[in-house]
Design an enzyme around this catalytic site. Structure first.
Site, PDB file in Angstrom:
ATOM      1  N   ASP A  15      16.362 -55.077  90.450  1.00  0.00           N
ATOM      2  CA  ASP A  15      15.040 -55.225  89.571  1.00  0.00           C
ATOM      3  C   ASP A  15      13.794 -55.656  90.541  1.00  0.00           C
ATOM      4  OD1 ASP A  15      15.041 -58.054  90.213  1.00  0.00           O
ATOM      5  OD2 ASP A  15      16.290 -58.659  88.593  1.00  0.00           O
ATOM      6  N   TRP A  45      43.735 -46.107  76.212  1.00  0.00           N
ATOM      7  CA  TRP A  45      43.538 -46.746  74.623  1.00  0.00           C
ATOM      8  C   TRP A  45      43.756 -45.601  73.837  1.00  0.00           C
ATOM      9  CZ3 TRP A  45      44.733 -51.028  76.415  1.00  0.00           C
ATOM     10  CH2 TRP A  45      44.046 -51.900  77.456  1.00  0.00           C
ATOM     11  N   THR A  57      40.287 -53.769  74.481  1.00  0.00           N
ATOM     12  CA  THR A  57      40.420 -55.345  74.818  1.00  0.00           C
ATOM     13  C   THR A  57      38.824 -55.915  74.696  1.00  0.00           C
ATOM     14  OG1 THR A  57      40.367 -54.983  77.011  1.00  0.00           O
ATOM     15  CG2 THR A  57      42.566 -55.223  76.040  1.00  0.00           C
ATOM     16  N   PRO A  58      38.472 -55.832  73.619  1.00  0.00           N
ATOM     17  CA  PRO A  58      36.922 -56.280  73.433  1.00  0.00           C
ATOM     18  C   PRO A  58      36.817 -57.752  73.840  1.00  0.00           C
ATOM     19  CG  PRO A  58      38.129 -56.246  71.040  1.00  0.00           C
ATOM     20  CD  PRO A  58      38.863 -55.510  72.225  1.00  0.00           C
ATOM     21  N   ILE A  59      35.697 -58.111  74.405  1.00  0.00           N
ATOM     22  CA  ILE A  59      35.354 -59.438  75.033  1.00  0.00           C
ATOM     23  C   ILE A  59      35.074 -60.401  73.882  1.00  0.00           C
ATOM     24  CG2 ILE A  59      32.999 -58.990  75.392  1.00  0.00           C
ATOM     25  CD1 ILE A  59      33.233 -60.440  77.968  1.00  0.00           C
TER      26      ILE A  59
END
Lengths: 148, 148, 148, 148
Positions: A15, A45, A57-59
């Site tokens: 940035d 998956w 495997t969602p957070i």
């Protein structure tokens, strides 16, 4: 004994203050998490959706400390292991290092999830298949970590 | 009494599972943090660098819970307040909501930082100017939060 | 004889249609452009700013064709050469390939730029140093390309 | 008579040179393209997939000129119209402006696409439905543009 993902920090990852824009660290943790499973031998998956009703495997939550900046041109590594397995959730521990310097460290809680039986638009956590856990543990033994 | 930043979730903000790729939440928290200060009346960091030796408020750590998915086309809001001021650090509390649904919630610890006097390449935390804190508190009264 | 940058397509690089979100191709072209100069032996822009008044090679225009999709897990390569040098601008030709498949192809016009002498906030194109051009040509001979 | 999408340039949209990292312009063009169709009254792609076998308007090629930099805090607008309709493809013309200043201008060729009948993994261009074209033309009359 940890999974290692090598990354080159690019100009566009940084940035106007000249250092990595911190959301990019989460992109790299996410990539490391997926490579960890693939490199443990767990199928994609796309396959596990058919065989185990698992789509990823969602957070669920994260804690992350940012210790030192990284700049473009830096060669960094994401070191990943599992720090805890529970029946329906697990914690992955990630460290981003540049040589001997710790850049960032995170604990991500994730679930194995599949489509909800009552509503295909929704998902739900499913019990973690023992075979998957064993594949991970054999390749990358879990390491208890002081988690902050 | 909180700062509100409105966001439209775009197609490109979402991943192959059709929901927001979670690192984007951190980009939105970061934008909300900056708008919070600007809308409190604190001048741009370009100015404060000259007047106060402050170049921004880099993040030190975060804790974030992901509660519900967001999809493209969703109109969401980031609600931001300060939950704690200390001498050299503060905690911002962010909630991303979609109507009445809480999508994600985060506590970000940040510092006011300026160039290090011994090495212009490095930065260091500086005491938070009382005038800045008052400007924020007048516009967006701090709210203690159970922080998880 | 072209510069090659290897990339793994990650889950988060893809959109809800399951393929790479096309703006990411431009991030990869940009990284390839910078690596091309570094691998040709041209010093970092931090150095050239001091030695040549050059702070980088901002993009002026692009033409890009998207030929085939890429998906996460794909191993792709960005092949880069210079297709034309002019006094104050040059064209870089990039091809993204996956094995034998052409995924995307772009021609980017760029300049070597430095701070404007009348206004440090602005930049301007400067003549391309002959030594820099020779370093590039020696390592990666320029290749004329039908440019669309 | 053009579609207008308002955007605030955020800190994280910019790179170490302090200006917008150019791939972000393509994210904004992409968002503008989608909003153009939605605001013309064309249903979401989720619906058109069922009614017309159309899943979106993937990009085929682009030409883009970058005219002036944008910085964080800038309020910019993406002005969008269709510059040409053909049987199976169309060209969208985008201009990003900041006040009276033209920041970037692009011509994007896109197709209306649906699943390939022989292979659900692939897509193919389909004839543009006359009703969709009429909806767009009524709301945002097409404008021929010198395209460079």
């Amino acid at each position: 004994m940890k999974h290692v993902l090598k990354i080159t920090v690019e100009f566009g990852d940084c940035d106007p203050s000249g250092i990595v824009f911190h959301p990019n660290f989460f992109s790299w943790f996410d990539a490391a998490s997926l490579h960890f499973f693939r490199d443990s031998g767990i199928p994609s998956w796309r396959e596990t959706l058919l065989t185990h009703g698992i789509l990823g495997t969602p957070i669920v939550s994260t804690r992350c400390d940012f210790r030192a900046p990284a700049r473009y041109g830096d060669q960094i590594e994401v070191h990943t292991c599992v720090s805890e397995w529970r029946e329906r959730r697990f914690t992955q521990h990630h460290q981003i290092v540049k040589g001997d310097t710790l850049i960032a460290e995170a604990f991500h809680v994730r679930v194995f999830a599949g489509p909800h039986p009552d509503d295909p638009e929704r998902i739900r956590a499913v019990p973690i298949p023992a075979a998957f856990r064993e594949m991970c543990d054999r390749k990358y033994p879990p390491q208890q970590q002081a988690s902050g």
